[in-house]
Design a protein around this motif. Structure first.
Motif, short mmCIF file in Angstrom:
data_model
loop_
_atom_site.label_atom_id
_atom_site.label_comp_id
_atom_site.label_asym_id
_atom_site.label_seq_id
_atom_site.Cartn_x
_atom_site.Cartn_y
_atom_site.Cartn_z
N ASP A 145 13.30 -21.77 37.03
CA ASP A 145 12.49 -20.65 36.43
C ASP A 145 13.52 -20.01 35.63
O ASP A 145 14.53 -19.47 36.10
CB ASP A 145 11.70 -19.72 37.21
N VAL A 146 13.37 -19.65 34.21
CA VAL A 146 13.94 -18.90 33.57
C VAL A 146 13.09 -17.95 32.74
O VAL A 146 11.79 -18.10 32.83
CB VAL A 146 14.83 -19.57 32.32
N LYS A 147 13.43 -16.93 31.98
CA LYS A 147 12.65 -15.85 31.42
C LYS A 147 11.73 -16.19 30.58
O LYS A 147 10.63 -15.67 30.55
CB LYS A 147 13.55 -14.62 31.02
N GLN A 148 12.02 -17.26 29.89
CA GLN A 148 10.89 -17.83 28.91
C GLN A 148 9.91 -18.91 29.64
O GLN A 148 9.31 -19.49 28.99
CB GLN A 148 11.36 -18.62 27.86
N GLY A 149 10.07 -18.78 31.06
CA GLY A 149 9.25 -19.91 31.85
C GLY A 149 10.09 -20.92 32.55
O GLY A 149 10.76 -20.41 33.32
N HIS A 150 9.89 -22.31 31.91
CA HIS A 150 10.78 -23.31 32.86
C HIS A 150 11.76 -23.67 32.23
O HIS A 150 11.69 -23.85 30.60
CB HIS A 150 9.94 -24.59 33.11
N ALA A 195 20.62 -16.37 27.33
CA ALA A 195 21.14 -15.34 28.10
C ALA A 195 20.02 -15.01 29.11
O ALA A 195 18.95 -14.50 28.61
CB ALA A 195 21.66 -14.20 27.46
N ASP A 196 20.20 -15.22 30.46
CA ASP A 196 19.22 -14.86 31.48
C ASP A 196 19.84 -14.37 32.69
O ASP A 196 20.18 -15.14 33.44
CB ASP A 196 18.29 -15.91 31.72
N PRO A 197 20.11 -13.08 32.98
CA PRO A 197 20.66 -12.69 34.34
C PRO A 197 19.88 -13.26 35.57
O PRO A 197 20.28 -13.18 36.59
CB PRO A 197 21.02 -11.38 34.18
N THR A 198 18.44 -13.37 35.10
CA THR A 198 17.63 -13.65 36.34
C THR A 198 17.33 -14.97 36.65
O THR A 198 16.69 -15.32 37.80
CB THR A 198 16.20 -12.91 35.89
#
Ligand code: FAD
Length: 474
Positions: free
Chosen positions: A395-400, A432-435
């Motif tokens: 999972d990333v902030k834009q979905g998968h 960029a996705d710290p989550t």
């Protein structure tokens, strides 16, 4: 003038054509047959192939046409529940007719702009420093920069290239077909269950609409060069089961062997081999098509990079360096699985022992990861265990994550939000996705989803961007 001519529009050729088209490479696929194959053989698409389809936005099309099954019990058909902890968002097997796979991949390639010419075959070629002159069976000569033989087990391209195909000839032939039966399903089921205890190269499975898929050994069956007959099936059924179940009205009948061979080289200059043209082995475990499609996925972006002019010098040779050992491993596991289906007492004892060992989750998981190809780790040098492996769909902030890979480009997934892909932005996307659910700071993914770098240092990243994606554009 084409950039690439592909011989053969089976699953390997079609997948390669599509991958090349993602990078605007001018592709012609030459296919010997006028029409796609019509006989319905259900094959298994394994986890890694399902992941590839998800990475290119194709998975839904496949799921609509196939049937999902658990992945337990695919090694040598030893029945077991699914092992714990399979590291994939797509941890199932998709049973789907091969003509449907062939059609969906060809359709995808054509949608992306590949040309497919049916009804003529590659009959000869000559290569020089600038390209390859390809001669078709109708006498026409075409010019391309590269030629790829995806023309199946009897590959003309491999033979013309003079590449050796060492291995073992077929020792055990098997008959496979689809036909109707003349007795009730319950009667068949009871008998089949009993026989399957000892005969591992036998099945009679309902297929819907009264049609059964039948597999029997081809012991003593007439001439190998002749196509099998319904009478051959009946004889074998009588020998094994004491009855031929009243089989009649065959849809198609075929015979396959267990020849096991691997091309000595996957590349000679501007000519390459992929899929069954490069390796053959018995169908046990259902790996051949998967292996070929995965070859194409590995080769596509590298050949495109070569043609686009940004490939580092050794990139194209990493195709053989990475895929030849994978095929060696598949050949070995099919050899082992075939031994385990023998009715001889020794192999049967080994089978019982392995059946016990597979109760250990780690053992079973290892075998499933092998067959489904999610256990592959390419040798990218020293580094954390994830380096060289494929990254699961997280999972990333834009979905998968896999939703971001549809265009077949590299991707830097940056949890530190400090790094940049700089002059490689025309080839490599940046997120960029710290989550993001990752236990490392950043990963650089190749277009095939394998992890090419792990770290958090910009200079080190730039070195690895050069290694895989060539010189920066500015
Ligand atoms: C009984 C059986 C069951 C199987 N089950 C599975 C399974 O469950 N899972 C799995 O992964 N695999 C399975 N396989 C293996 C799978 O079918 C093959 O590995 C797969 O088809 C290989 O794909 P390919 O594109 O490399 O070659 P092919 O499918 O053989 O395609 C090659 C194409 O090239 C064309 N061609 C040939 N010569 C020329 C030429 N000179 N010029 C132009 N075109 C040419 C042919 O017409 C053909 O269309 C099974 C095989 C068998 C026999």
């Amino acid at each position: 003038m084409f950039d690439v001519i592909i011989a053969g529009c089976g699953p390997t050729g079609a997948m390669l054509a599509a991958e090349l088209r993602l990078h605007d490479v001018r592709v012609l696929v030459v296919e010997k047959e006028t029409e796609p194959a019509s006989f319905v053989r259900i094959v298994a698409l394994h986890i890694r192939s399902l992941e590839l389809m998800a990475m290119r936005g194709l998975l839904e099309r496949f799921l609509e046409r196939g049937r999902q099954r658990p992945v337990g019990g695919i090694f040598a058909a030893i029945t077991k529940p699914v092992p714990e902890g399979l590291d994939s968002a797509y941890a199932y097997l998709l049973g789907i007719p091969q003509p449907v796979i062939d059609h969906l991949l060809e359709e995808h390639a054509i949608e992306l702009g590949a040309q497919v010419r049916r009804g003529c075959s590659v009959a000869g070629f000559e290569q020089d420093d600038e390209g390859v002159t390809v001669e078709l069976s109708d006498g026409e000569q075409l010019r391309s920069r590269y030629l790829v033989g995806c023309d199946g087990a009897r590959s003309a391209v491999r033979k013309l290239l003079g590449v050796g195909f060492p291995g073992e000839p077929s020792r055990t032939d098997t008959l496979m077909g689809e036909m109707k039966v003349g007795v009730p399903q319950e009667e068949i089921a009871a008998k089949v269950t009993a026989i399957s205890e000892t005969h591992k190269r036998f099945w009679l499975r309902p297929f819907g609409e009264g049609v059964y898929s039948v597999v029997v050994p081809a012991v003593g069956v007439s001439d190998r060069a002749e196509p099998p007959t319904l009478e051959d099936f009946k004889q074998q059924l009588r020998t094994i089961a004491g009855t031929d179940f009243g089989v009649h009205s065959p849809r198609w009948l075929s015979r396959f062997g267990d020849a096991t061979r691997l091309a000595e080289r996957y590349r000679v200059g501007r000519v390459l081999l992929a899929g069954d043209a490069a390796h053959i082995h018995p169908p046990i475990g259902g790996q051949g098509l998967n292996l070929g499609v995965q070859d194409a996925f590995n080769l596509g972006w590298k050949l495109a990079a070569q043609i686009r002019g940004w490939a580092p010098e050794t990139l194209l040779d990493t195709y053989q360096a990475e895929r030849h050992p994978v095929a060696e491993d598949v050949l070995d596991n099919t050899r082992a699985q075939m031994e385990l289906t023998s009715t001889e007492p020794g192999p049967q004892a080994v089978r019982r022992l392995l059946t016990e060992l597979m109760d250990f989750d780690e053992v079973h998981r290892h075998l499933i990861e092998k067959i489904t190809a999610i256990g592959i780790r390419y040798d990218f040098g020293e580094g954390p265990d994830l380096l060289g492996r494929r990254l699961r769909d997280i999972d990333v902030k834009q979905g998968h994550l896999y939703g971001l890979l549809h265009r077949g480009r590299g991707l830097l997934l940056d949890r530190t939000e400090r790094l940049t892909v700089g002059g490689w932005a025309d080839r490599v996307d940046y997120l960029a996705d710290p989550t993001a659910v990752l236990d490392v700071p950043c990963v650089l993914l190749r277009p095939d989803g394998h992890v090419a770098w792990i770290g958090d240092d910009q200079q080190d990243l730039d070195d690895h961007l050069s290694r895989w994606f060539g010189m920066p554009a500015n």
